[in-house]
Design a protein around this motif. Structure first.
Motif, PDB file in Angstrom:
ATOM      1  N   ALA A  54      -9.441  10.718 -11.190  1.00 35.88           N
ATOM      2  CA  ALA A  54      -9.398   9.647 -12.197  1.00 35.88           C
ATOM      3  C   ALA A  54      -7.970   9.141 -12.389  1.00 35.88           C
ATOM      4  CB  ALA A  54      -9.969  10.160 -13.518  1.00 35.88           C
ATOM      5  N   GLY A  55      -7.014  10.076 -12.456  1.00 38.46           N
ATOM      6  CA  GLY A  55      -5.610   9.684 -12.640  1.00 38.46           C
ATOM      7  C   GLY A  55      -5.097   8.871 -11.464  1.00 38.46           C
ATOM      8  N   CYS A  56      -5.437   9.313 -10.246  1.00 41.14           N
ATOM      9  CA  CYS A  56      -4.983   8.577  -9.054  1.00 41.14           C
ATOM     10  C   CYS A  56      -5.549   7.158  -9.033  1.00 41.14           C
ATOM     11  CB  CYS A  56      -5.392   9.336  -7.792  1.00 41.14           C
ATOM     12  SG  CYS A  56      -4.471  10.860  -7.542  1.00 41.14           S
ATOM     13  N   LEU A  57      -6.812   7.026  -9.415  1.00 46.98           N
ATOM     14  CA  LEU A  57      -7.410   5.687  -9.434  1.00 46.98           C
ATOM     15  C   LEU A  57      -6.770   4.815 -10.500  1.00 46.98           C
ATOM     16  CD1 LEU A  57     -11.205   6.475  -8.988  1.00 46.98           C
ATOM     17  CD2 LEU A  57      -9.632   5.513  -7.314  1.00 46.98           C
ATOM     18  N   LEU A  58      -6.525   5.415 -11.680  1.00 49.88           N
ATOM     19  CA  LEU A  58      -5.946   4.646 -12.781  1.00 49.88           C
ATOM     20  C   LEU A  58      -4.510   4.228 -12.495  1.00 49.88           C
ATOM     21  CD1 LEU A  58      -7.298   6.612 -15.875  1.00 49.88           C
ATOM     22  CD2 LEU A  58      -7.927   4.310 -15.163  1.00 49.88           C
ATOM     23  N   VAL A  59      -3.848   4.930 -11.588  1.00 47.30           N
ATOM     24  CA  VAL A  59      -2.475   4.554 -11.226  1.00 47.30           C
ATOM     25  C   VAL A  59      -2.472   3.637 -10.005  1.00 47.30           C
ATOM     26  CG1 VAL A  59      -0.272   5.435 -10.355  1.00 47.30           C
ATOM     27  CG2 VAL A  59      -1.430   6.608 -12.225  1.00 47.30           C
ATOM     28  N   TYR A  60      -3.248   4.005  -8.994  1.00 50.58           N
ATOM     29  CA  TYR A  60      -3.192   3.274  -7.723  1.00 50.58           C
ATOM     30  C   TYR A  60      -3.655   1.817  -7.863  1.00 50.58           C
ATOM     31  CZ  TYR A  60      -4.196   1.887  -2.983  1.00 50.58           C
ATOM     32  OH  TYR A  60      -4.224   1.193  -1.804  1.00 50.58           O
ATOM     33  N   ILE A  61      -4.775   1.624  -8.559  1.00 47.15           N
ATOM     34  CA  ILE A  61      -5.339   0.273  -8.640  1.00 47.15           C
ATOM     35  C   ILE A  61      -4.427  -0.693  -9.412  1.00 47.15           C
ATOM     36  CG2 ILE A  61      -7.301  -1.079  -9.506  1.00 47.15           C
ATOM     37  CD1 ILE A  61      -9.062   1.324  -8.831  1.00 47.15           C
ATOM     38  N   PRO A  62      -3.926  -0.332 -10.604  1.00 48.64           N
ATOM     39  CA  PRO A  62      -3.023  -1.276 -11.288  1.00 48.64           C
ATOM     40  C   PRO A  62      -1.726  -1.515 -10.531  1.00 48.64           C
ATOM     41  CG  PRO A  62      -3.847   0.370 -12.830  1.00 48.64           C
ATOM     42  CD  PRO A  62      -4.238   0.825 -11.450  1.00 48.64           C
ATOM     43  N   THR A  63      -1.275  -0.515  -9.755  1.00 43.79           N
ATOM     44  CA  THR A  63      -0.011  -0.692  -9.026  1.00 43.79           C
ATOM     45  C   THR A  63      -0.079  -1.889  -8.078  1.00 43.79           C
ATOM     46  OG1 THR A  63       0.349   1.683  -9.110  1.00 43.79           O
ATOM     47  CG2 THR A  63       1.667   0.466  -7.548  1.00 43.79           C
ATOM     48  N   LEU A  74       0.833  -1.210   0.000  1.00 44.98           N
ATOM     49  CA  LEU A  74       0.000   0.000   0.000  1.00 44.98           C
ATOM     50  C   LEU A  74       0.865   1.256   0.000  1.00 44.98           C
ATOM     51  CD1 LEU A  74      -2.728  -1.091   2.574  1.00 44.98           C
ATOM     52  CD2 LEU A  74      -2.975  -0.928   0.096  1.00 44.98           C
ATOM     53  N   LYS A  75       1.977   1.172   0.737  1.00 45.98           N
ATOM     54  CA  LYS A  75       2.882   2.324   0.811  1.00 45.98           C
ATOM     55  C   LYS A  75       3.499   2.603  -0.561  1.00 45.98           C
ATOM     56  CE  LYS A  75       6.645   1.841   3.216  1.00 45.98           C
ATOM     57  NZ  LYS A  75       7.514   1.545   4.349  1.00 45.98           N
ATOM     58  N   ILE A  76       3.975   1.554  -1.227  1.00 49.76           N
ATOM     59  CA  ILE A  76       4.590   1.740  -2.553  1.00 49.76           C
ATOM     60  C   ILE A  76       3.544   2.215  -3.562  1.00 49.76           C
ATOM     61  CG2 ILE A  76       5.566   0.444  -4.500  1.00 49.76           C
ATOM     62  CD1 ILE A  76       7.389  -0.946  -2.595  1.00 49.76           C
ATOM     63  N   SER A  77       2.318   1.712  -3.458  1.00 48.90           N
ATOM     64  CA  SER A  77       1.249   2.163  -4.365  1.00 48.90           C
ATOM     65  C   SER A  77       0.951   3.647  -4.163  1.00 48.90           C
ATOM     66  CB  SER A  77      -0.024   1.350  -4.125  1.00 48.90           C
ATOM     67  OG  SER A  77       0.187   0.003  -4.420  1.00 48.90           O
ATOM     68  N   LEU A  78       0.908   4.071  -2.899  1.00 48.65           N
ATOM     69  CA  LEU A  78       0.651   5.485  -2.620  1.00 48.65           C
ATOM     70  C   LEU A  78       1.796   6.360  -3.102  1.00 48.65           C
ATOM     71  CD1 LEU A  78      -0.979   5.301   0.932  1.00 48.65           C
ATOM     72  CD2 LEU A  78      -2.072   5.964  -1.196  1.00 48.65           C
ATOM     73  N   PHE A  79       3.044   5.917  -2.880  1.00 52.03           N
ATOM     74  CA  PHE A  79       4.197   6.686  -3.359  1.00 52.03           C
ATOM     75  C   PHE A  79       4.174   6.780  -4.883  1.00 52.03           C
ATOM     76  CE2 PHE A  79       6.838   5.661   0.629  1.00 52.03           C
ATOM     77  CZ  PHE A  79       6.487   6.876   1.193  1.00 52.03           C
ATOM     78  N   THR A  80       3.841   5.663  -5.542  1.00 55.81           N
ATOM     79  CA  THR A  80       3.780   5.661  -7.009  1.00 55.81           C
ATOM     80  C   THR A  80       2.731   6.649  -7.496  1.00 55.81           C
ATOM     81  OG1 THR A  80       4.381   3.319  -7.018  1.00 55.81           O
ATOM     82  CG2 THR A  80       3.432   4.202  -9.040  1.00 55.81           C
ATOM     83  N   THR A  81       1.553   6.622  -6.867  1.00 54.51           N
ATOM     84  CA  THR A  81       0.479   7.539  -7.256  1.00 54.51           C
ATOM     85  C   THR A  81       0.890   8.985  -7.017  1.00 54.51           C
ATOM     86  OG1 THR A  81      -1.101   5.833  -6.601  1.00 54.51           O
ATOM     87  CG2 THR A  81      -1.974   8.031  -6.943  1.00 54.51           C
ATOM     88  N   ALA A  82       1.512   9.243  -5.854  1.00 49.03           N
ATOM     89  CA  ALA A  82       1.922  10.611  -5.524  1.00 49.03           C
ATOM     90  C   ALA A  82       2.974  11.124  -6.513  1.00 49.03           C
ATOM     91  CB  ALA A  82       2.466  10.656  -4.099  1.00 49.03           C
TER      92      ALA A  82
END
Length: 288
Positions: free
Chosen positions: A214-223, A74-82
């Motif tokens: 929309a961008g955050c969802l499209l990045v966070y979920i696939p991550t 979850l941490k890496i997904s959040l960092f990736t999205t940010a």
């Protein structure tokens, strides 16, 4: 005759939507139900699925090792999205404000690298970043370092691979959102004496919140599901939740446990989606 025509007219939307409904039923609803049922079954001695209902898979997830993997994922997904948002917003803003004749070209520059298979692009990064790779070779030749830098198989390089792979998924919705901002709002803010920074923070940013969401969802979920990047760029040192799920299905042959992890990840994703939509809805209301 009129009644028959009326019935046909009423059935029109049903026939139009039926392929979509069938598609969702066949490839979303039914598999999801199968995974839910599978998560409550048990694994046999030889890896077969036994039809004995149990919540063992969910209880195993309370183990500190699995909790640590989940939190790290979850941490890496959040960092990736940010990171995608931090670098993607200025990029999308620049494209949206560029002269119209250059916009298509700039968008193509984002999309063209992704015409190549993502696995090939990941191996290209490995060639660049490995100990005896191109970057280390040039740094040694230039005398900047005496020994190769260990870049592969670290959290940082996994983050780099994820950001690189998902960057367009952030830029494209942001570009569409920024491009659709009504210029009248910006002109009104300028006429009222608002400086550019305040106009951006009070007008542009809130109006582009749907694109950000929309961008955050499209990045966070696939991550959360991209297991091949941690596998290839992180090696055995990096274990994310996606790798854990893959290993349960392909290596350990523990489908019930893999299904239980998948359901937990899906539930967490739904929570984040709900939070994002709530926040974006509040922001839109404030702007209105």
């Amino acid at each position: 005759m009129k009644n028959e025509l009326g019935r046909k007219k009423d059935a029109g939307p049903l026939w139009t939507l039926s392929p979509v409904v069938l598609w969702l039923l066949a490839f979303l609803t039914v598999p999801f139900i199968i995974v839910i049922i599978m998560s409550f079954l048990t694994r046999g001695v030889y890896g077969q699925v036994e039809y004995t209902f149990s919540g063992e898979g969910y209880l195993r997830l309370l183990n500190s090792t699995y909790i640590k993997i989940l939190v790290n994922s979850l941490k890496i997904s959040l960092f990736t999205t940010a990171l995608c948002l931090i670098f993607g917003y200025p990029f999308a803003y620049y494209i949206a404000k560029a002269p119209k004749k250059y916009r298509a070209l700039l968008l193509m520059l984002i999309v063209i690298p992704f015409w190549t298979n993502s696995l090939i692009r990941t191996y290209a990064w490995i060639t660049l970043l490995r100990t005896e790779g191109i970057i280390n070779s040039y740094l040694i030749k230039l005398g900047l370092i005496s020994n190769p830098i260990q870049m592969l198989y670290t959290d940082g390089v996994v983050l780099l691979g994820l950001v690189y792979t998902l960057f367009p998924f952030m830029v494209l919705p942001l570009y569409a959102s920024i491009d659709n901002v009504d210029k009248a709002y910006l002109e009104a803010a300028s006429d009222l004496g608002a400086p550019p920074v305040k106009t951006f923070l009070k007008v542009t940013l809130p109006l582009t919140m749907p694109g950000i969401v929309a961008g955050c969802l499209l990045v966070y979920i696939p991550t959360l599901g991209l297991f091949f990047i941690p596998d290839l760029m992180g090696g055995s040192k990096i274990m994310l939740i996606s790798n854990l799920i893959k290993n349960q299905f392909l290596t350990a042959r523990d489908w019930p446990f893999g299904s239980a992890i998948s359901i937990v990840v899906i539930m967490i994703t739904f929570v984040f989606i709900g939070v994002y939509f709530k926040l974006s809805g509040n922001k839109r209301a404030e702007v209105i």
